[in-house]
Every structure is written in structure tokens, then in C-alpha cells.
Motif scaffolding. Structure first.
Motif, PDB file in Angstrom:
ATOM      1  N   THR A 166      -3.219  -0.197  13.526  1.00 39.92           N
ATOM      2  CA  THR A 166      -2.120  -1.086  13.152  1.00 39.92           C
ATOM      3  C   THR A 166      -0.981  -0.345  12.457  1.00 39.92           C
ATOM      4  N   THR A 167      -1.275   0.754  11.775  1.00 40.10           N
ATOM      5  CA  THR A 167      -0.216   1.489  11.074  1.00 40.10           C
ATOM      6  C   THR A 167       0.399   2.592  11.929  1.00 40.10           C
ATOM      7  N   ALA A 168      -0.308   3.013  12.996  1.00 43.38           N
ATOM      8  CA  ALA A 168       0.117   4.152  13.824  1.00 43.38           C
ATOM      9  C   ALA A 168       0.202   5.430  13.011  1.00 43.38           C
ATOM     10  N   LEU A 169      -0.558   5.494  11.928  1.00 40.62           N
ATOM     11  CA  LEU A 169      -0.671   6.695  11.108  1.00 40.62           C
ATOM     12  C   LEU A 169      -2.126   7.133  11.140  1.00 40.62           C
ATOM     13  N   GLY A 170      -2.380   8.331  11.626  1.00 42.37           N
ATOM     14  CA  GLY A 170      -3.758   8.780  11.730  1.00 42.37           C
ATOM     15  C   GLY A 170      -3.825  10.195  12.242  1.00 42.37           C
ATOM     16  N   SER A 171      -5.003  10.587  12.716  1.00 43.92           N
ATOM     17  CA  SER A 171      -5.242  11.983  13.077  1.00 43.92           C
ATOM     18  C   SER A 171      -4.351  12.472  14.214  1.00 43.92           C
ATOM     19  N   ASN A 172      -4.025  11.605  15.165  1.00 39.12           N
ATOM     20  CA  ASN A 172      -3.078  11.976  16.211  1.00 39.12           C
ATOM     21  C   ASN A 172      -2.569  10.716  16.904  1.00 39.12           C
ATOM     22  N   VAL A 173      -1.506  10.836  17.677  1.00 38.31           N
ATOM     23  CA  VAL A 173      -0.881   9.653  18.269  1.00 38.31           C
ATOM     24  C   VAL A 173      -1.797   8.992  19.305  1.00 38.31           C
ATOM     25  N   GLY A 174      -2.582   9.806  20.039  1.00 38.86           N
ATOM     26  CA  GLY A 174      -3.495   9.241  21.019  1.00 38.86           C
ATOM     27  C   GLY A 174      -4.589   8.423  20.365  1.00 38.86           C
ATOM     28  N   ALA A 224      -6.792   8.018  -1.192  1.00 38.58           N
ATOM     29  CA  ALA A 224      -7.378   6.935  -1.984  1.00 38.58           C
ATOM     30  C   ALA A 224      -6.572   6.665  -3.248  1.00 38.58           C
ATOM     31  N   SER A 225      -6.013   7.717  -3.830  1.00 42.37           N
ATOM     32  CA  SER A 225      -5.251   7.547  -5.072  1.00 42.37           C
ATOM     33  C   SER A 225      -3.994   6.718  -4.856  1.00 42.37           C
ATOM     34  N   GLY A 226      -3.524   6.645  -3.616  1.00 48.14           N
ATOM     35  CA  GLY A 226      -2.329   5.870  -3.314  1.00 48.14           C
ATOM     36  C   GLY A 226      -2.606   4.439  -2.894  1.00 48.14           C
ATOM     37  N   THR A 227      -3.886   4.033  -2.936  1.00 47.45           N
ATOM     38  CA  THR A 227      -4.233   2.661  -2.558  1.00 47.45           C
ATOM     39  C   THR A 227      -4.344   1.782  -3.797  1.00 47.45           C
ATOM     40  N   VAL A 258     -10.194  -5.365   7.852  1.00 47.06           N
ATOM     41  CA  VAL A 258      -9.687  -4.116   7.284  1.00 47.06           C
ATOM     42  C   VAL A 258     -10.509  -3.749   6.047  1.00 47.06           C
ATOM     43  N   VAL A 259     -11.011  -2.520   6.010  1.00 44.12           N
ATOM     44  CA  VAL A 259     -11.812  -2.031   4.879  1.00 44.12           C
ATOM     45  C   VAL A 259     -11.180  -0.722   4.419  1.00 44.12           C
ATOM     46  N   ASP A 260     -10.185  -0.822   3.533  1.00 45.38           N
ATOM     47  CA  ASP A 260      -9.369   0.365   3.262  1.00 45.38           C
ATOM     48  C   ASP A 260      -8.927   0.497   1.810  1.00 45.38           C
ATOM     49  N   GLY A 261      -9.533  -0.286   0.915  1.00 46.81           N
ATOM     50  CA  GLY A 261      -9.104  -0.219  -0.485  1.00 46.81           C
ATOM     51  C   GLY A 261      -7.693  -0.742  -0.698  1.00 46.81           C
ATOM     52  N   GLY A 262      -7.171  -1.458   0.287  1.00 38.59           N
ATOM     53  CA  GLY A 262      -5.809  -1.987   0.168  1.00 38.59           C
ATOM     54  C   GLY A 262      -4.733  -1.046   0.662  1.00 38.59           C
ATOM     55  N   LYS A 263      -5.112   0.006   1.368  1.00 38.37           N
ATOM     56  CA  LYS A 263      -4.123   0.998   1.844  1.00 38.37           C
ATOM     57  C   LYS A 263      -3.044   0.364   2.714  1.00 38.37           C
ATOM     58  N   HIS A 264      -3.381  -0.705   3.425  1.00 38.79           N
ATOM     59  CA  HIS A 264      -2.413  -1.319   4.335  1.00 38.79           C
ATOM     60  C   HIS A 264      -1.326  -2.076   3.585  1.00 38.79           C
ATOM     61  N   LEU A 265      -1.490  -2.313   2.291  1.00 40.33           N
ATOM     62  CA  LEU A 265      -0.530  -3.141   1.547  1.00 40.33           C
ATOM     63  C   LEU A 265       0.746  -2.361   1.225  1.00 40.33           C
TER      64      LEU A 265
END
Length: 265
Positions: A166-174, A224-227, A258-265
Motif C-alpha cells: 500500500t505504501t510502495a516503499l519496500g525492498s524493491n519496486v517489483g 521502528a523508532s519512527g513509528t 496491517v501489523v506495523d506498529g502504526g508505521k502507515h500513519l
């Protein structure tokens, strides 16, 4: 009320289904020899399920997971998710041994760390491999086990996705594109397999595993520190969510948690 209407009403299940018991049920976990898959196998076994640990390579590691599971009746079965004939052989083996499959967790997948801006590095073969391993693979596994899941009358599929979808941020675009497609697949298969089977997704952010080669623990801690919750997500955190989706979300299907510590917020 007409006879036809009465028949339809009888076919509609009522709410208040209560907790989904795992005692006596069989759960297949692909990618079950490590990471989120192994943690999920332990969680579901702890609730009383008999576990089939699906693996591609590394039989010893898969058998080690099996030996560490609580309860009995567990086994390790080779399930290369890119090989449909091998998946069909695995299904026959499982059906002969257990006679049923009630829960399927699609945890197997793969990725590589490639900068999004480095489009040249994302060649056709690598992009295709992201799709084969992270979309076609889970689909092939679901398709293979669908008859047994439907026959159970109360089956559950959980696809392990990623916040990257959903964020399109990750290890690679594929990989990001593949996980977005997997979320869509969760909705499609939920629709076509209902009402006998629920299909759900679980989308973690960075998890403390070696899933992404070259990603250090420091990098995971920095994320994690940014969540909002400032917590490092462990495999068992995701496994607990998967188990909760199986046992408690009786009226949910076609959605990804979503299980991400709130990273998506």
C-alpha cells in the motif's frame, strides 16, 4: 414466505459463530521452516492444530521446526510454490495422511534489496521472479488446496502480505507491486471461495528476520523508532495476528490487516 425464500433463509448462516476451534483441524503453512512461517506454525500448534510445515529446500530445518511444535501429528512436506505439479503431489500426500485441510497460511515468498531509483537493476527476470514468488505462488497454492478447504466447510486462508503493497516503499519496486497484487488476490479469492472459506491478509512492515538480505537490525530499529508505537515487530507478533485472524475474525473476509506498529500513519 415462499418455500424458495424459506430455503434461502435456511442456507444463510447466523452470526455469533464464536471462536474458531483449532483442535482436530489441519493447518498448512508454506514457508513454514523459518521466520513468520515457523512462528505461525508454533502458534497454531499451540492452539491444538496439526501442522504441515511446507518448505522448498532445507528439509532438516523444516523437520527441526516440526520437532519443536507442541502437540503431535505434525509433518514437513516439500511445497515449492513455483511448481504446480509438485504442489499437487503435496496435496495428495497431505490428503492421504490427514484427510482434510482447514487452514492455509501462504507465508512463502522472497525479495531482494534494490534501490527503487535503480530501474536498470530491476531487469525482466528479477521483476518476473517477484511476481512468481509473491503472487503466482500464493495463488497456485490456494488453487491447489481450494477443494480441501471448501470441503472442510469452514476453511481459512491467510496471505502474508506487506505494508509495501500500500505504501510502495519496500525492498524493491517489483516486490511492492507484487504485494499490492497479493492484496487484490485476497479480495478476489475471498469472493469466489465464500461462504465455505474465509480469505484474509496480514501486512507487516519490517520484521526482525533475515528475509531481506543485507538489511541490518540497526535499520529495522531505525524504522521502528519512527513509528507511533516505537516497537520492533518480531515474527511471533505477526504469527499472533494470523492466529487471531483464524480463530476470532469469523465474520471478516477479503480484508488485509496491517501489523506495523502504526508505521502507515
Amino acid at each position: 414466505m415462499s418455500a424458495e425464500s424459506a430455503a434461502v433463509e435456511r442456507e444463510v448462516r447466523r452470526g455469533g459463530l464464536g471462536e474458531y476451534p483449532l483442535e482436530g483441524r489441519v493447518a498448512v503453512v508454506t514457508g513454514g521452516s523459518s521466520g513468520i512461517g515457523a512462528a505461525t506454525a508454533r502458534r497454531l500448534a499451540g492452539y491444538g492444530a496439526r501442522i504441515v510445515v511446507g518448505y522448498n529446500s532445507g528439509l532438516e530445518r523444516a523437520e527441526s521446526v516440526v520437532q519443536g511444535l507442541p502437540g503431535d501429528g505434525h509433518s514437513a512436506v516439500r511445497m515449492p510454490i513455483e511448481d504446480t505439479p509438485a504442489l499437487e503431489r503435496a496435496r495428495h500426500e497431505i490428503e492421504e495422511r490427514y484427510g482434510r485441510v482447514d487452514v492455509l497460511v501462504n507465508s512463502a515468498g522472497a525479495t531482494q534489496k534494490i534501490a527503487h531509483a535503480d530501474l536498470a537493476a530491476m531487469d525482466d527476470e528479477l521483476f518476473d521472479s517477484m511476481m512468481r514468488l509473491n503472487v503466482r505462488g500464493p495463488f497456485a497454492v490456494t488453487r491447489t488446496f481450494a477443494p480441501l478447504l471448501v470441503a472442510s466447510g469452514d476453511g481459512v486462508v491467510v496471505n502474508v502480505s506487506s505494508l509495501s503493497g500500500t505504501t510502495a516503499l519496500g525492498s524493491n519496486v517489483g516486490y511492492c507491486a507484487a504485494k499490492a497484487a497479493l492484496d487484490n488476490l485476497t479480495m478476489s479469492t475471498a469472493r469466489v471461495l465464500a461462504p465455505e472459506v474465509r480469505v484474509l491478509g496480514v501486512a507487516p512492515a519490517a520484521v526482525e528476520t533475515d528475509f531481506v538480505q543485507g538489511r541490518s537490525l540497526d535499520a529495522i530499529v531505525a524504522q521502528a523508532s519512527g513509528t507511533p508505537l516505537k516497537v520492533v515487530v518480531h515474527p511471533d507478533d505477526v504469527a499472533e495476528c494470523i492466529a487471531g485472524a483464524v480463530t476470532h475474525l469469523r465474520i471478516a473476509t477479503g480484508t488485509t490487516l496491517v501489523v506495523d506498529g502504526g508505521k502507515h500513519l
